[in-house]
Motif scaffolding. Sequence first.
Motif, mmCIF file in Angstrom:
data_model
loop_
_atom_site.group_PDB
_atom_site.id
_atom_site.type_symbol
_atom_site.label_atom_id
_atom_site.label_comp_id
_atom_site.label_asym_id
_atom_site.label_seq_id
_atom_site.Cartn_x
_atom_site.Cartn_y
_atom_site.Cartn_z
ATOM 1 N N ASN A 236 1.053 -1.077 -0.067
ATOM 2 C CA ASN A 236 -0.035 -0.256 0.112
ATOM 3 C C ASN A 236 0.924 1.217 -0.176
ATOM 4 O O ASN A 236 0.375 2.400 0.130
ATOM 5 N N GLN A 237 2.156 1.089 -0.214
ATOM 6 C CA GLN A 237 3.040 2.255 0.031
ATOM 7 C C GLN A 237 2.977 2.928 1.029
ATOM 8 O O GLN A 237 3.272 4.240 0.925
ATOM 9 N N GLU A 238 2.713 2.431 2.201
ATOM 10 C CA GLU A 238 2.615 3.141 3.582
ATOM 11 C C GLU A 238 4.292 3.183 4.442
ATOM 12 O O GLU A 238 4.695 3.979 4.876
ATOM 13 N N VAL A 239 4.896 1.917 3.732
ATOM 14 C CA VAL A 239 6.342 1.816 4.264
ATOM 15 C C VAL A 239 7.193 1.333 3.293
ATOM 16 O O VAL A 239 6.795 0.887 2.036
ATOM 17 N N GLN A 240 8.564 1.496 3.353
ATOM 18 C CA GLN A 240 9.544 0.906 2.563
ATOM 19 C C GLN A 240 10.311 -0.137 3.274
ATOM 20 O O GLN A 240 10.685 0.315 4.561
ATOM 21 N N LEU A 241 10.611 -1.135 2.623
ATOM 22 C CA LEU A 241 11.345 -2.271 3.560
ATOM 23 C C LEU A 241 12.811 -2.301 2.852
ATOM 24 O O LEU A 241 13.106 -2.027 1.917
ATOM 25 N N GLU A 242 13.824 -2.541 4.094
ATOM 26 C CA GLU A 242 15.145 -2.716 3.690
ATOM 27 C C GLU A 242 15.808 -3.663 4.116
ATOM 28 O O GLU A 242 15.851 -3.958 5.445
ATOM 29 N N GLN A 243 16.614 -4.608 3.498
ATOM 30 C CA GLN A 243 17.278 -5.528 4.170
ATOM 31 C C GLN A 243 18.458 -6.067 3.321
ATOM 32 O O GLN A 243 18.441 -6.284 2.081
ATOM 33 N N LEU A 244 19.487 -5.825 4.043
ATOM 34 C CA LEU A 244 20.949 -5.807 3.321
ATOM 35 C C LEU A 244 21.426 -7.208 2.783
ATOM 36 O O LEU A 244 22.095 -7.320 1.720
ATOM 37 N N GLU A 245 21.083 -7.939 3.553
ATOM 38 C CA GLU A 245 21.573 -9.395 3.135
ATOM 39 C C GLU A 245 20.612 -10.398 3.562
ATOM 40 O O GLU A 245 19.527 -10.203 4.541
ATOM 41 N N ALA A 246 20.560 -11.594 3.233
ATOM 42 C CA ALA A 246 19.572 -12.622 3.609
ATOM 43 C C ALA A 246 19.560 -12.689 4.849
ATOM 44 O O ALA A 246 20.579 -13.007 5.474
ATOM 45 N N PHE A 247 18.410 -13.154 5.620
ATOM 46 C CA PHE A 247 18.276 -13.167 7.062
ATOM 47 C C PHE A 247 18.776 -12.010 7.848
ATOM 48 O O PHE A 247 18.800 -12.206 8.913
ATOM 49 N N GLY A 248 19.086 -10.924 7.153
ATOM 50 C CA GLY A 248 19.779 -9.899 7.938
ATOM 51 C C GLY A 248 18.525 -9.054 8.433
ATOM 52 O O GLY A 248 17.426 -9.487 8.349
ATOM 53 N N THR A 249 18.942 -8.004 9.218
ATOM 54 C CA THR A 249 17.975 -7.217 9.655
ATOM 55 C C THR A 249 16.987 -6.407 8.955
ATOM 56 O O THR A 249 17.507 -5.829 7.657
ATOM 57 N N LEU A 250 15.914 -6.578 8.897
ATOM 58 C CA LEU A 250 14.662 -5.928 8.430
ATOM 59 C C LEU A 250 14.252 -4.654 8.682
ATOM 60 O O LEU A 250 13.987 -4.609 9.895
ATOM 61 N N VAL A 251 14.590 -3.693 8.124
ATOM 62 C CA VAL A 251 14.245 -2.156 8.409
ATOM 63 C C VAL A 251 13.130 -1.646 7.780
ATOM 64 O O VAL A 251 12.766 -1.794 6.620
ATOM 65 N N VAL A 252 12.179 -1.306 8.715
ATOM 66 C CA VAL A 252 10.754 -0.598 8.089
ATOM 67 C C VAL A 252 10.873 0.895 8.338
ATOM 68 O O VAL A 252 11.042 1.440 9.157
ATOM 69 N N HIS A 253 10.765 1.561 7.005
ATOM 70 C CA HIS A 253 11.091 2.940 6.687
ATOM 71 C C HIS A 253 9.485 3.534 6.590
ATOM 72 O O HIS A 253 8.596 2.758 5.780
ATOM 73 N N LYS A 254 9.111 4.313 7.411
ATOM 74 C CA LYS A 254 7.687 5.287 7.187
ATOM 75 C C LYS A 254 7.997 6.002 5.904
ATOM 76 O O LYS A 254 9.124 6.829 5.999
ATOM 77 N N ILE A 255 7.047 5.882 5.009
ATOM 78 C CA ILE A 255 7.097 6.963 3.795
ATOM 79 C C ILE A 255 6.219 8.100 4.146
ATOM 80 O O ILE A 255 5.263 8.149 4.540
#
Lengths: 234, 168, 168
Positions: free
Chosen positions: A215-234
């Motif tokens: 729904n484009q409320e957030v952007q997801l960022e994960q630098l490597e597999a199983f790495g930390t998943l960061v949720v950015h508010k748009i």
Amino acid sequence: MHPAFPDVKIDQFEGPYDVLVELAKKQKVNLSEISLQKLTEPFLIYIQEHNIPPESVASFIIVASTLLLIKAREMLPQLKQEEEEEITDFTQRLQLYERYRKAGEHFGLQWGKAPLLPASFFAEGNKKATQAFSFPAGLLPEALADALKQKTASIPVIQPKAHLTQRGKSLTEILSLFQTRLTTSSILNFQESIHGISRQEQAVSFLAILEMARNQEVQLEQLEAFGTLVVHKI
Amino acid sequence: MNQISQRIEALLFTAGEAVPKTELQELTKTSEGELTAALQELEQHTQESGLTIIITATHVQLVTSPNVAGFLAQFNKDTNHELSKAALETLSLIAYRGPLVRFEIDAIRGVDSTRIIRQLFLRGLVRQLRMSSKAPQYDVTEEFLSHLGITTKHELPNFTELAAHNLS
Amino acid sequence: MNQISQRIEALLFTAGEAVPKTELQELTKTSEGELTAALQELEQHTQESGLTIIITATHVQLVTSPNVAGFLAQFNKDTNHELSKAALETLSLIAYRGPLVRFEIDAIRGVDSTRIIRQLFLRGLVRQLRMSSKAPQYDVTEEFLSHLGITTKHELPNFTELAAHNLS
């Protein structure tokens, strides 16, 4: 009985679902021109809003699957021959079912209107034995307990085939939880925010952030597999 | 009426509910044929009476006659007799095509009928005919017929046609 | 039989006990003379039947006929025997799990229990509770409990455990 299901309202046809099936079978309606999604959506909304008994839902599923079968046949002509036989069987079964369903409706009209009554139907209070009381020789309470224990032990225990899990938070609940959190901070560490909750809720949480990303409320960022998943508010 | 018919009438009266035919045979020491003849005579006798007998494949019950059903209905305050759509169609199948096993009911209805059959069973409207090894067969009971005001299945509308197993 | 006689027969049958003549007159909307005539016709009709009517100054009752009295007496004779295994089983079910309808007893025992229940009923060990048009329920009688030396079912051994409806 449940209230009548909503009628189908599409460009090509307006009326009850089962009538549509009849028309489709007689090829009076071309199903390949109809979107099955449009057809089933109002029904699905209807069952969400009303409390429909499972049997009625089941009968709708029969109708829907017949439509699907007929539609698939029209779209894939090579299937036609293989499916022809099954569809004939199916149509025959539906016709058979329809006859007994109609006969059953008659039962409903007649039911209890002028019943034949058994002896003592209007008897006041409880009917007692008129004969003399005769207590069995040597009967002890323990004998009764034993008899019942033996009987119940001889009944096989039915093992449940399905397991129900305790209901955790729903997708909607978890969605609003994330939304609230994102009003106070614009970045969340996903792993941290799901720490300590049940696996089922962890899975639902993951679905929730995917839904938010869609729904484009957030952007997801994960630098490597199983790495930390960061949720950015748009 | 002959002696056997009289005895059967008295047994049915004291029982107060449906009695298995096998038990009637045993108690009156009669063969199957003699029982059938006696029941026929009893039925004849009750032709112009306030009572009649309901006969199913396995049981017999003495009940009030259809002659007086309308009259008695006015005293019957119990109006809780609604049956669900699923119950009605399942009863219809069992009444016309019974005795039949659950699989046959499922096959025509297109859904699993376990739950609805159990409900009908607990309401006394259907019974299991065979309880031993094979899958049980179901048939309607006297209770079912009595609610419709009839004494045998053959009085159901279009019975001959709908009872035929190969419907065209 | 004429309509009034038929209605009276059905009323007596469903009443299950002696009915005051005044009540019969009221229910069938008849005068005293009409009632007497109707009862006479009913008596005539039951002449060669397994049932008959007893008429007193004030009441009328439908009962089994003297024609079959000898036949029915044999079933009351052997009442003091010990209980069969089947009877014990059925009685224990009714005692711990009652009130139960016959179908529930059948379902747990896996066999038709009609006859056993009637034997227990005739011995005064169980009684019928009739709730309007539903199938009758069975429960043990007070006499039965008092003969076991207890005053309520709850005093039966392991009552709480065995009365629980969910079998583990």
